[in-house]
Design an enzyme around this catalytic site. Sequence first.
Site, PDB file in Angstrom:
ATOM      1  N   CYS A  69       0.813  -1.210   0.000  1.00 31.01           N
ATOM      2  CA  CYS A  69       0.000   0.000   0.000  1.00 31.01           C
ATOM      3  C   CYS A  69       0.853   1.271   0.000  1.00 31.01           C
ATOM      4  O   CYS A  69       1.693   1.453   0.890  1.00 31.01           O
ATOM      5  CB  CYS A  69      -0.901  -0.011   1.241  1.00 31.01           C
ATOM      6  N   TYR A 105      -5.609   5.845  -9.082  1.00 31.65           N
ATOM      7  CA  TYR A 105      -6.744   5.008  -8.697  1.00 31.65           C
ATOM      8  C   TYR A 105      -8.011   5.434  -9.447  1.00 31.65           C
ATOM      9  O   TYR A 105      -8.813   4.589  -9.856  1.00 31.65           O
ATOM     10  CB  TYR A 105      -6.988   5.082  -7.191  1.00 31.65           C
TER      11      TYR A 105
END
Length: 331
Positions: free
Chosen positions: A41, A172
């Site tokens: 992440c 994203y």
Amino acid sequence: MAETKEFKRSPAHFTDRITADARDGWPAEPGRYRLVVSRACPWANRAVISRRLLGLEDAVSLAITDPIQDEKSWRFTLDPGGRDPVLGIAYLGEAYAAREPDYDGGISVPAVVDAPSGRLVTNDFLQITLDLATEWGPRYRAGAPDLYPEDRRDEIDAVNDAVFRDINNGVYRAGFAHTQERYDDAYTRLFARLDELEARLSTRRYLVGDTITEADIRLFATLVRFDAVYHGHFKCNRTKLTEMPALWAYSRDLFQTPGFGDTIDFDHIKRHYYQVHTGINPTAIVPKGPDLSVWRTPHHREDLGGRPFGDGTPPGPPPEAERVPALPGAA
């Protein structure tokens, strides 16, 4: 065709702060808290880098989750018995439930857990690194850099806002877009911002001032994943990072700086994105490339001047338990 929602990152639900004055009831007390992260992440990666640069390894312990989530989200299957050795839990969600039994939202990293009670303190990924950089003064290592200097905060905040909107979150928005229009918008904004930073970094070594700051940490966490994941998996494919000269040299400069590249596990990164996002990659095949040895090639950014740690010094090697696999060809 049914209208689909635009990708929006959910705001942090638990926003308590750990501070020197314990204003939210959580004092900056060494040995009390556990920072839970995934190596995959980028948001968690920023917290790991900050912790390393500041020398807080002994003050705030680190828990590393499996890069592959299941239906219960982040899990501790990398630890003996499948449980975190400090918290004694199998899933990060257990700490969320201990804090708020009726919570039914997402389980995200980075997260900070109060080890004595097992309760989640915060999952505010934007604030966690700022508080690491400003609230733990007596616990910083000798020679720790000032990652959020007061006289530069307005400029750092402005850069961070733009980078978050168009790059950190922009990849994203492109990758999870459900319409051509939304993908096109995210793609256009992403590369417009990258082109702006390419020009900015062609004449200066770091984003703000002549030392590493919070702004560099936030940008690096996305750039280091760009060619391995975002270029192909998220369709951010106008240009590879390796094809943007200033940004590529800047990224290698940071990668080769202690505290940055030694937190990067490309195996975790690639397996997470390609095997978890089955809506994008239904075969779950993980690509073998790109060539990672290029991260160790000379960058020549020192020619621009700058002092990575200001008047401070680089951190020492990471603790043995926190080391990541060396890149091919690395010493």
